[in-house]
Design an enzyme around this catalytic site. Sequence first.
Site, PDB file in Angstrom:
ATOM      1  N   GLU A 171       0.841  -1.215   0.000  1.00 47.20           N
ATOM      2  CA  GLU A 171       0.000   0.000   0.000  1.00 47.20           C
ATOM      3  C   GLU A 171       0.864   1.248   0.000  1.00 47.20           C
ATOM      4  O   GLU A 171       1.978   1.237   0.528  1.00 47.20           O
ATOM      5  CB  GLU A 171      -0.868   0.015   1.274  1.00 47.20           C
ATOM      6  CG  GLU A 171      -2.301  -0.395   1.069  1.00 47.20           C
ATOM      7  CD  GLU A 171      -3.181   0.674   0.420  1.00 47.20           C
ATOM      8  OE1 GLU A 171      -2.673   1.540  -0.311  1.00 47.20           O
ATOM      9  OE2 GLU A 171      -4.402   0.608   0.637  1.00 47.20           O
ATOM     10  N   PHE A 178      -1.908  16.311   3.763  1.00 43.06           N
ATOM     11  CA  PHE A 178      -2.122  15.571   2.527  1.00 43.06           C
ATOM     12  C   PHE A 178      -0.800  15.512   1.769  1.00 43.06           C
ATOM     13  O   PHE A 178      -0.209  16.539   1.459  1.00 43.06           O
ATOM     14  CB  PHE A 178      -3.211  16.222   1.675  1.00 43.06           C
ATOM     15  CG  PHE A 178      -3.700  15.311   0.601  1.00 43.06           C
ATOM     16  CD1 PHE A 178      -4.637  14.321   0.879  1.00 43.06           C
ATOM     17  CD2 PHE A 178      -3.203  15.410  -0.688  1.00 43.06           C
ATOM     18  CE1 PHE A 178      -5.066  13.445  -0.106  1.00 43.06           C
ATOM     19  CE2 PHE A 178      -3.630  14.537  -1.688  1.00 43.06           C
ATOM     20  CZ  PHE A 178      -4.566  13.561  -1.390  1.00 43.06           C
ATOM     21  N   ARG A 185       2.265  12.405  -9.102  1.00 44.10           N
ATOM     22  CA  ARG A 185       2.709  11.021  -8.883  1.00 44.10           C
ATOM     23  C   ARG A 185       4.174  10.853  -9.277  1.00 44.10           C
ATOM     24  O   ARG A 185       4.880  10.029  -8.724  1.00 44.10           O
ATOM     25  CB  ARG A 185       1.885  10.040  -9.725  1.00 44.10           C
ATOM     26  CG  ARG A 185       0.446   9.874  -9.266  1.00 44.10           C
ATOM     27  CD  ARG A 185      -0.164   8.646  -9.947  1.00 44.10           C
ATOM     28  NE  ARG A 185      -1.616   8.655  -9.912  1.00 44.10           N
ATOM     29  CZ  ARG A 185      -2.359   8.222  -8.898  1.00 44.10           C
ATOM     30  NH1 ARG A 185      -1.784   7.767  -7.809  1.00 44.10           N
ATOM     31  NH2 ARG A 185      -3.672   8.245  -8.959  1.00 44.10           N
TER      32      ARG A 185
HETATM   33  P1  5GP Z   1      -7.752   5.115   3.992  1.00 36.56           P
HETATM   34  O1  5GP Z   1      -8.850   4.182   3.576  1.00 36.56           O
HETATM   35  O2  5GP Z   1      -6.686   4.488   4.844  1.00 36.56           O
HETATM   36  O3  5GP Z   1      -8.315   6.367   4.654  1.00 36.56           O
HETATM   37  O4  5GP Z   1      -7.115   5.707   2.685  1.00 36.56           O
HETATM   38  C1  5GP Z   1      -6.336   4.980   1.881  1.00 36.56           C
HETATM   39  C2  5GP Z   1      -6.131   5.646   0.546  1.00 36.56           C
HETATM   40  O5  5GP Z   1      -6.456   7.053   0.525  1.00 36.56           O
HETATM   41  C3  5GP Z   1      -4.661   5.572   0.228  1.00 36.56           C
HETATM   42  O6  5GP Z   1      -4.339   4.328  -0.363  1.00 36.56           O
HETATM   43  C4  5GP Z   1      -4.488   6.758  -0.693  1.00 36.56           C
HETATM   44  O7  5GP Z   1      -4.803   6.397  -2.009  1.00 36.56           O
HETATM   45  C5  5GP Z   1      -5.486   7.780  -0.182  1.00 36.56           C
HETATM   46  N1  5GP Z   1      -4.813   8.739   0.731  1.00 36.56           N
HETATM   47  C6  5GP Z   1      -4.932   8.821   2.064  1.00 36.56           C
HETATM   48  N2  5GP Z   1      -4.160   9.820   2.560  1.00 36.56           N
HETATM   49  C7  5GP Z   1      -3.529  10.362   1.506  1.00 36.56           C
HETATM   50  C8  5GP Z   1      -2.580  11.430   1.361  1.00 36.56           C
HETATM   51  O8  5GP Z   1      -2.128  12.103   2.306  1.00 36.56           O
HETATM   52  N3  5GP Z   1      -2.160  11.695   0.093  1.00 36.56           N
HETATM   53  C9  5GP Z   1      -2.612  10.999  -0.987  1.00 36.56           C
HETATM   54  N4  5GP Z   1      -2.130  11.344  -2.171  1.00 36.56           N
HETATM   55  N5  5GP Z   1      -3.488   9.979  -0.883  1.00 36.56           N
HETATM   56  C10 5GP Z   1      -3.941   9.678   0.342  1.00 36.56           C
END
Ligand code: 5GP
Length: 178
Positions: A98, A151, A164
């Site tokens: 991940e 973020f 990316r």
């Molecule tokens: P979760 O379900 O743990 O809240 O989120 C997982 C997904 O959200 C990650 O695999 C990612 O794609 C996206 N995500 C969560 N936080 C960030 C962040 O700070 N930056 C980015 N680019 N994506 C994030």
Amino acid sequence: MKNELEEVLLTEEQIRTRVSEIAARITADYEGKDPVLVCVLKGAVFFMADLVREIRVPCEMDFMAVSSYGSSSDSSGVVRILKDLDAQVEGRHVIIVEDIIDTGLTLSYLMKNLKARNPADVQVCALLTKPARRKVDNPCRYVGFEVPNKFVVGYGLDYEERYRNLRFIAALPEEMLE
Ligand code: 5GP
């Protein structure tokens, strides 16, 4: 692009060193186990590519794409599979690769989904963790770095499909998220 980003949190060098350390641990832990590494697209793609090339035991690569309902910066926990694995993982040692664990909701869904396929074992390898926002705790055997509650973009992570391709990881200024 560096100018419009708030701060570099992790340099290319720091990422490279940590990825090698994680690969060395996986190499030691998976001797004779022929693991399947499951990359969660698209954010984990560079992490996966760099990681597998440092792993010194035979392993396979597979890919899953999921989409979380909700806004691009906030996961809802309701996950849809956009692309499923190509191979069966029954009886196999699976490592989910991940990009970042934020609330933990996506990972929680993935763990449940993959465990239902009767693998020998499922472990998690996440490049980043943002513990401040965690809603569900999943056991994660390999973690690269802890990041603050911001973020982040770069090294595979995007904001609306941008950034990316950065070789480092940076925080996006709050005002850009609005
Ligand atoms: P979760 O379900 O743990 O809240 O989120 C997982 C997904 O959200 C990650 O695999 C990612 O794609 C996206 N995500 C969560 N936080 C960030 C962040 O700070 N930056 C980015 N680019 N994506 C994030």
